[in-house]
Enzyme design. Structure first.
Site, PDB file in Angstrom:
ATOM      1  N   ASP A 208       2.411  -8.929  -8.638  1.00  9.46           N
ATOM      2  CA  ASP A 208       1.791  -8.950  -7.314  1.00  9.46           C
ATOM      3  C   ASP A 208       0.478  -9.733  -7.431  1.00  9.46           C
ATOM      4  OD1 ASP A 208       0.514  -8.415  -4.949  1.00  9.46           O
ATOM      5  OD2 ASP A 208       0.891  -6.261  -4.977  1.00  9.46           O
TER       6      ASP A 208
ATOM      7  N   GLY B 212       2.478   2.588  -2.438  1.00 10.62           N
ATOM      8  CA  GLY B 212       2.429   3.279  -3.735  1.00 10.62           C
ATOM      9  C   GLY B 212       3.368   2.667  -4.771  1.00 10.62           C
TER      10      GLY B 212
ATOM     11  N   GLY C 265       0.767  -1.240   0.000  1.00 13.22           N
ATOM     12  CA  GLY C 265       0.000   0.000   0.000  1.00 13.22           C
ATOM     13  C   GLY C 265       0.802   1.296   0.000  1.00 13.22           C
TER      14      GLY C 265
ATOM     15  N   THR D 251       2.709   0.424  -7.082  1.00 10.53           N
ATOM     16  CA  THR D 251       2.099   0.360  -8.410  1.00 10.53           C
ATOM     17  C   THR D 251       2.070   1.740  -9.049  1.00 10.53           C
ATOM     18  OG1 THR D 251       0.737  -1.428  -7.586  1.00 10.53           O
ATOM     19  CG2 THR D 251       0.048  -0.445  -9.665  1.00 10.53           C
ATOM     20  N   SER D 252       1.687   2.759  -8.271  1.00 14.10           N
ATOM     21  CA  SER D 252       1.619   4.118  -8.828  1.00 14.10           C
ATOM     22  C   SER D 252       3.003   4.547  -9.304  1.00 14.10           C
ATOM     23  CB  SER D 252       1.110   5.104  -7.780  1.00 14.10           C
ATOM     24  OG  SER D 252      -0.067   4.628  -7.193  1.00 14.10           O
TER      25      SER D 252
HETATM   26  N1  LIG Z   1       1.338  10.187  -3.578  1.00 18.27           N
HETATM   27  C1  LIG Z   1       0.096   9.750  -3.489  1.00 18.27           C
HETATM   28  N2  LIG Z   1      -0.912  10.594  -3.201  1.00 18.27           N
HETATM   29  C2  LIG Z   1      -2.167  10.152  -3.113  1.00 18.27           C
HETATM   30  N3  LIG Z   1      -2.553   8.890  -3.293  1.00 18.27           N
HETATM   31  C3  LIG Z   1      -1.586   8.007  -3.588  1.00 18.27           C
HETATM   32  C4  LIG Z   1      -0.222   8.375  -3.704  1.00 18.27           C
HETATM   33  N4  LIG Z   1       0.500   7.266  -4.016  1.00 18.27           N
HETATM   34  C5  LIG Z   1      -0.383   6.253  -4.084  1.00 18.27           C
HETATM   35  N5  LIG Z   1      -1.624   6.682  -3.817  1.00 18.27           N
HETATM   36  C6  LIG Z   1      -2.860   5.894  -3.747  1.00 18.27           C
HETATM   37  O1  LIG Z   1      -2.693   4.906  -2.740  1.00 18.27           O
HETATM   38  C7  LIG Z   1      -3.323   3.684  -3.123  1.00 18.27           C
HETATM   39  C8  LIG Z   1      -2.313   2.558  -3.095  1.00 18.27           C
HETATM   40  O2  LIG Z   1      -1.321   2.848  -4.083  1.00 18.27           O
HETATM   41  P1  LIG Z   1      -0.640   1.695  -4.933  1.00 18.27           P
HETATM   42  O3  LIG Z   1      -1.665   0.725  -5.438  1.00 18.27           O
HETATM   43  O4  LIG Z   1       0.256   2.355  -5.897  1.00 18.27           O
HETATM   44  O5  LIG Z   1       0.194   1.013  -3.755  1.00 18.27           O
HETATM   45  P2  LIG Z   1       0.899  -0.409  -3.725  1.00 18.27           P
HETATM   46  O6  LIG Z   1       2.072  -0.272  -2.842  1.00 18.27           O
HETATM   47  O7  LIG Z   1       1.140  -0.904  -5.103  1.00 18.27           O
HETATM   48  O8  LIG Z   1      -0.214  -1.272  -3.039  1.00 18.27           O
HETATM   49  P3  LIG Z   1      -0.292  -2.881  -2.902  1.00 18.27           P
HETATM   50  O9  LIG Z   1       0.810  -3.292  -2.003  1.00 18.27           O
HETATM   51  O10 LIG Z   1      -1.654  -3.079  -2.293  1.00 18.27           O
HETATM   52  O11 LIG Z   1      -0.177  -3.420  -4.299  1.00 18.27           O
HETATM   53  C9  LIG Z   1      -3.924   3.942  -4.496  1.00 18.27           C
HETATM   54  O12 LIG Z   1      -5.262   4.276  -4.333  1.00 18.27           O
HETATM   55  C10 LIG Z   1      -3.129   5.139  -5.035  1.00 18.27           C
HETATM   56  O13 LIG Z   1      -3.880   5.918  -5.936  1.00 18.27           O
END
Ligand SMILES: Nc1ncnc2c1ncn2[C@@H]1O[C@H](COP(=O)(O)OP(=O)(O)OP(=O)(O)O)[C@@H](O)[C@H]1O
Length: 388
Positions: free
Chosen positions: A105, A80, A78, A82-83
């Site tokens: 993942d 970020g 969580g 993926t972002s």
């Molecule tokens: N800088 C940011 N500002 C606002 N929202 C963000 C930011 N970075 C990520 N998010 C939001 O946080 C949520 C989780 O992001 P993301 O899916 O990229 O995380 P992840 O690490 O890949 O999660 P997971 O481990 O569940 O796969 C998403 O809804 C994304 O839009």
């Protein structure tokens, strides 16, 4: 332009800006997106922590050269990943690199991030970028099935009782000692992911995919990634023993297996898998081809976990140069809760400077914005500000 900059500098909360800009994106064509100025110097920061970090180059180094490079983004759930991975892929594609972004993942969110349906395990073209960008979500469970089936044929009761019936009971017992069946039912966590990565690497070797010069992996959360690194040992250990045993047994074992599955010897499959994993293991260690980027958030717990992740990656000699601290609160006033949280975040970020594992990395700070980062325009915005 001057008016836009003036407005940006006056804007106290940059996240509102992203909201406005991404809304504007919804109404403009994809070709005009590429001309939109993204000059937001205060929105994200790149900081060099420690002396070693000064030698780490920025995006110019990442984008330079036509040879294929792999980037793996990983970190706690969580934060970020993926972002950040999707924004990097969009940026590479907009800088002339035919790019592929792959999620391994098991809990995929790449579809959501790119706002496109990627289910189905096929490469899907992503619209709105200037060079080809393809995305893929692979199902590690499916890849694992093949591995299990091959193993079950070997370790299952069939082969064992057949061996006992022809007087090879001692060898059957040795096979039993390996607890192969159990091992294949409960392999080390991360096995599925590395098998999935192996598969992607295999198809990337074919001519059809040679055009891709940048491959970005969105990996599973930290725990899996760490254990994923132990897979070569697992294969060298248990499966390696089996392969050696196969050599000892020679044609007797070969024909036993042949009777069960003449064209599809499971040992050969496992041996092939072992070879492929060994290839990936080598690739993981080559700083000219691969880089693992750690993504974290500004909390002491997440940073401690990132520190442990870096220690493990370093131990495994996986190249790591960069650390992204995502979701940093923008400067705020008038909100006591926000300023307390911000102070707390700053204290957490300070720990990076004193952390022997993390202080040598190039540190990127990305702000928390007040909306989900979703779709190519938002990812372009994030990427243009983050990857410098
Ligand atoms: N800088 C940011 N500002 C606002 N929202 C963000 C930011 N970075 C990520 N998010 C939001 O946080 C949520 C989780 O992001 P993301 O899916 O990229 O995380 P992840 O690490 O890949 O999660 P997971 O481990 O569940 O796969 C998403 O809804 C994304 O839009």
């Amino acid at each position: 332009m001057a008016a836009l900059l003036g407005h940006i500098l006056k804007t106290r909360n940059n996240s509102f800006l992203l909201r406005n800009i991404t809304r504007t994106f919804d109404t403009i064509s994809s070709s005009s997106l590429h001309q939109t100025p993204f000059i937001l110097p205060s929105l994200s920061q790149v900081r060099l922590v420690g002396n070693a970090a000064e030698s780490v180059c920025g995006f110019d180094e990442m984008v330079g050269g036509k040879d294929r490079k792999y980037y793996m983004l990983g970190g706690k759930g969580g934060v970020g990943k993926t972002s950040c991975a999707a924004s990097l892929a969009v940026k590479f594609a907009n800088h002339g690199h035919p790019t592929m972004v792959v999620s391994t993942d098991p809990a995929h969110s790449l579809s959501d991030s790119l706002a496109q349906d990627l289910t189905g395990g096929k490469l899907v073209p992503v619209e709105g970028v200037s060079s080809p960008l393809y995305a893929l979500e692979i199902n590690p469970d499916k890849s694992m099935e093949e591995f299990r089936t091959a193993g079950q044929k070997l370790g299952g009761g069939g082969a064992k009782s057949l061996m006992q019936s022809i007087g090879l009971g001692a060898i059957a017992d040795q096979l039993g000692e390996l607890k192969l069946e159990e091992m294949l039912h409960t392999p080390p966590p991360g096995t599925d992911e590395i098998i999935a990565i192996t598969k992607v690497m295999q198809f990337l070797e074919s001519e059809e995919y040679s055009m891709f010069s940048r491959i970005v992996f969105d990996t599973a959360p930290t725990g899996h990634t760490l254990r994923l690194l132990s897979l070569p040992d697992f294969l060298d250990g248990s499966i390696g023993k089996l392969i050696k045993m196969k050599m000892k047994l020679g044609s007797v074992f070969g024909s036993l297996l042949g009777k069960e599955q003449p064209q599809n010897n499971p040992l050969d499959k496992l041996e092939k898998l072992k070879e492929n994993v060994a290839k990936i293991h080598d690739l993981f260690h080559n700083p000219d081809t691969i880089e693992f980027i750690i993504v974290t958030i500004p909390t002491v717990m997440a940073i401690s976990e990132s520190s442990r992740l870096h220690a493990s990656l370093k131990k495994e000699r996986v190249p790591v140069k960069r650390l992204i601290v995502n979701q940093v609160l923008p400067p705020t006033s008038g909100c006591k809760f926000c300023s307390m949280r911000l102070k707390d975040q700053m204290r957490a970020i300070e720990t990076i400077h004193n952390d022997s594992e993390l202080s040598g990395l190039r540190l990127y700070e990305a702000p928390l914005v007040d909306m989900e980062i979703r779709g190519v325009p938002a990812l372009k915005f994030m990427g243009d500000n983050l990857w410098r």
